[in-house]
Scaffold this active site. Sequence first.
Site, PDB file in Angstrom:
ATOM      1  N   SER A 151       0.815  -1.213   0.000  1.00 29.50           N
ATOM      2  CA  SER A 151       0.000   0.000   0.000  1.00 29.50           C
ATOM      3  C   SER A 151       0.846   1.259   0.000  1.00 29.50           C
ATOM      4  O   SER A 151       0.339   2.350  -0.268  1.00 29.50           O
ATOM      5  CB  SER A 151      -0.917   0.019   1.233  1.00 29.50           C
ATOM      6  N   HIS A 203      -2.645  -3.542  -5.779  1.00 30.30           N
ATOM      7  CA  HIS A 203      -3.060  -3.093  -4.453  1.00 30.30           C
ATOM      8  C   HIS A 203      -4.568  -3.219  -4.256  1.00 30.30           C
ATOM      9  O   HIS A 203      -5.344  -2.425  -4.774  1.00 30.30           O
ATOM     10  CB  HIS A 203      -2.616  -1.640  -4.227  1.00 30.30           C
ATOM     11  N   ASN A 249      -4.458   6.171  -1.558  1.00 28.36           N
ATOM     12  CA  ASN A 249      -3.805   6.673  -0.346  1.00 28.36           C
ATOM     13  C   ASN A 249      -3.221   8.062  -0.539  1.00 28.36           C
ATOM     14  O   ASN A 249      -3.062   8.821   0.427  1.00 28.36           O
ATOM     15  CB  ASN A 249      -2.725   5.698   0.116  1.00 28.36           C
ATOM     16  N   GLU A 293      -5.766  -1.236  -7.495  1.00 33.18           N
ATOM     17  CA  GLU A 293      -4.813  -0.395  -8.210  1.00 33.18           C
ATOM     18  C   GLU A 293      -3.744  -1.267  -8.861  1.00 33.18           C
ATOM     19  O   GLU A 293      -3.138  -2.111  -8.187  1.00 33.18           O
ATOM     20  CB  GLU A 293      -4.152   0.595  -7.250  1.00 33.18           C
TER      21      GLU A 293
END
Length: 518
Positions: free
Chosen positions: A124, A145, A195, A157
């Site tokens: 991540s 991800h 993120n 992702e």
Amino acid sequence: MNSRNFSIETIGIVGTGAMGRGIAQIAALAGLTVRLFDTNPAAVGAARDYLAETFARLTAKGKLDEARSLAALANVSGAQTIAELTGCDLVVEAIVEKLDVKQALFRELETVVSGRCVLASNTSSLSITAIAAGCIDPSRVVGYHFFNPVPLMKVVEVIDGLRGDPAAGDALMDLARRMGHTPVRAKDMPGFIVNHAGRGMNTEGLRVAGEGVASFADIDRIMREQAGFRLGPFELLDLTALDVSHPVMESIYHQFYEESRFTPSPITGTRLKGGLLGRKTGEGFYRYVDGKQQVPAEPSAPTGLPRSVWVSQRYPQAREAVVELIGKAGVKLDDGAAPAPDSLIVVTPFGHDATTAAVDEALDASRVVAIDALFPLTGAARRTLMTTPATTRAARDAAHALFAADGVPVTVIRDSTGFVAQRVVATIVNIGCDIAQKQIATPADIDLAVTLGLGYPRGPLALGDALGAPLILTILRNMFSVLGDPRYRPSPWLARRAQLGLSLTQPDAADIHTETQP
């Protein structure tokens, strides 16, 4: 680099924690052969037992037919050693977030699998390029991800390393769709898309709290009920847990070489050290009793409406909305060029604080109260008022009574550049614009990743369009002018499109494929 044809039917998963189990579940249900490996042999059996229970539960609820349930479980087997992953077309690692450990694993996998096997990391926060750098053949290393819980979070992702073969990423995009997930493509940059974009809500919410503007609960109420988000920043932090979210904040901040937009807060650092992690420990920004969030009650609205109200004409559209509410409450509107000596003074700043708004118009700050008009005031689920340090209790309470007269709850905060919703939303939009500016992902994938990965009502670019890119630009520029903090400098993507009247979701026109030739 010659692209290869990657065909994926057998998947190895290294690491059988929550993420590894979740990936195994969706892969097995998609008809893929799954081999599980963990350095703890008992964990492999436990993972398979967990999948058996999960499939049985889904079958009992009528969400999965029995034949498919049995077939999915039959697709899953355990591997006692790494060498047993030799026939896999893809190996996904879901192990500890340590670069050296991941590099060592991939080096070992290279000695086992064929040259047509894709090696994927579920990291991540770590660089895919850095993970791949330890490999003899870094071209087949890709970021993959997923989000927890994997079966419910329908986005993944796909991250291309600098030396990655695009065909490997293409294969993972196709595989994600086969497993019922929506893939988005990203360059290898800190935080990837989700993120990275998530810094807006959390870090700005923490900054608002750190300035003593409002309580955690009030900030959450404003972001939920006024701005329309499913969760406020502190509810979200409690859900993800600080032992997960705070290290990510620090990692992204340092990976961007102390970029001010991503500055972490000592609030989360201190609470992490104190073990106030969130829901899983029973206490975070809220207390949890039997898993239920304990929210402090709001005080009742004061009684006693003002005799007359003068409203700033600085923003005509906002003034019109405020005047409508005053009329509905049956309060006299002071229509003078300047406020009468006994009138409550209402200002509607965008990006400025109440103090700056009062000084700019030479108003009596003791009678000034600001109202946030970024979102519609009529039919609102919540309204936010803001006082200057000089505002009297009588003026504050009169304004509270006025704007709560129709039963809509009102939150009164201390002076803040951009209230709460304005500054958090503008930061979310601005960071989304910067992701687009840096070409980390396409505008479409940015909005798709954020809506699916973070549960926002709109992606950051679509949200900016809905509120008006010029208005978001005004908020940021005004915040920057008051605070001088580079955190609030507008992204070039936002500034240029606002000036040209273009959608924030639109790529540069020259990059849009058309059939017309010059």
